[in-house]
Design an enzyme around this catalytic site. Structure first.
Site, short mmCIF file in Angstrom:
data_model
loop_
_atom_site.label_atom_id
_atom_site.label_comp_id
_atom_site.label_asym_id
_atom_site.label_seq_id
_atom_site.Cartn_x
_atom_site.Cartn_y
_atom_site.Cartn_z
N CYS A 244 1.03 -0.97 0.06
CA CYS A 244 0.14 -0.10 -0.08
C CYS A 244 1.05 1.29 -0.08
CB CYS A 244 -0.91 0.03 1.50
SG CYS A 244 -1.82 1.51 1.59
N ASN A 253 -3.48 -6.31 -1.49
CA ASN A 253 -4.90 -7.24 -1.44
C ASN A 253 -4.85 -8.14 -0.73
OD1 ASN A 253 -4.21 -6.10 -4.64
ND2 ASN A 253 -6.25 -5.94 -4.27
ZN ZN Z 1 -7.39 -2.29 -4.97
#
Ligand code: ZN
Length: 309
Positions: A244, A253
């Protein structure tokens, strides 16, 4: 064999790769897609039709779509940011395309440079374009409501905004709505509540999939909550690839390997051979040696006596 209960939509080649700086060679991406399809994954989001100068990691999307279309039984999905991208996707013969519509209007303006009204107009143009195609050439057109569970700029997202946008997107002519937890802010109670209210607002069959992130470690708990509300399509990424960008060290994810393991342990079917799936990870380790891969199952191995379906 009976039709599997749950569709796993692998989004690593798109969501995973767009969030890392390394550009994965096209030949390695093809090996990845091929091997994952051979492991039984029935849908793969292979890229995004965004300008190559904005996202050089995904510049080979057209080539990957053409390659993936030669794999028997694989549903080939892509992301499209606008009508232009949707036209490119259709020209390549994709089976499914999704456009992100951010519930946070600030995020929408920063990410796609468009207000909600402009996005709805774009969705309407895409739906009109799709309707003009012969029936057999029409891809499934989904609108993914991103930041539906919270936004890193606006913070808390009011649920009434999600419902209203879901209704507007369907009214504009898309085939289906998806809910995306772009930031990983969602929790199981919230997922249950939001899936239930969106289904009530737009109809059970118009919301079948969720896109969840594991930023705070709640990805699988949120998945279970979604399953309990009748969701049957789950996006995930091999090795949780991507991380992220807004939260260094946080995973991306939901990890495909862990997700498939949980579903099979619960007696649900995905059509995926876990032993084969675990081997696909070697392709990523080899091709992206500098990237972190996540997941518990790959480290722990299958439990003694575990029967893979
Ligand atoms: Zn995503």
């Amino acid at each position: 064999m009976a039709e599997p209960n749950i569709l796993i939509s692998e989004v690593g080649p798109r969501d995973g790769l767009q969030n890392i700086n390394t550009i994965m060679p096209t030949a390695d991406k093809k090996r990845w897609i091929q091997a994952q399809a051979e492991a039984g994954v029935r849908e793969i989001e292979v890229g995004s039709f965004v300008p190559a100068k904005l996202m050089p990691q995904l510049a080979d999307t057209a080539e990957l779509v053409k390659f993936s279309k030669t794999i028997d039984g694989l549903s080939v999905a892509v992301l499209v940011p606008n009508l232009r991208g949707a036209k490119d996707a259709v020209a390549c013969g994709v089976d499914k395309m999704s456009i992100p519509l951010s519930v946070s209007e600030t995020h929408s303006q920063r990410n796609l440079n468009r207000t909600h009204d402009q996005m709805i107009k774009e969705i309407r143009s895409i739906a009109d374009m799709v309707r003009q195609l012969p029936v057999e050439g029409r891809p499934h057109f989904e609108v993914g409501l991103s930041t539906a569970f919270g936004c890193s700029i606006e913070g808390v997202i009011d649920e009434s905004k999600v419902l209203r946008l879901a209704e507007r997107a369907l009214e504009a002519g898309c085939d289906e709505i998806g809910l995306s937890d772009t930031t990983g802010y969602g929790n199981p109670t919230q997922v249950k509540r939001l899936v239930r209210s969106v289904k009530q607002a737009v109809g059970h069959n118009n919301l079948t999939g969720v896109h969840l992130h594991n930023t705070y470690g709640l990805g699988l708990a949120n998945t279970l909550a979604a399953l309990e509300e009748g969701i049957v399509t789950i996006d995930s990424s091999l090795g949780g690839l991507g991380g992220c960008p807004a939260a260094p060290g946080a995973s991306g994810n939901i990890v495909t390997e862990d997700l498939v393991f949980m579903l099979q342990a619960m007696g649900l079917t995905t059509g995926i051979d876990l032993s084969l799936l675990l081997r696909v990870r070697d392709i990523l380790t080899e091709a992206l040696p500098k990237e972190t891969l996540y997941g518990f199952l790959p480290n722990a191995g299958l439990p003694e006596g575990f029967v893979t379906v």
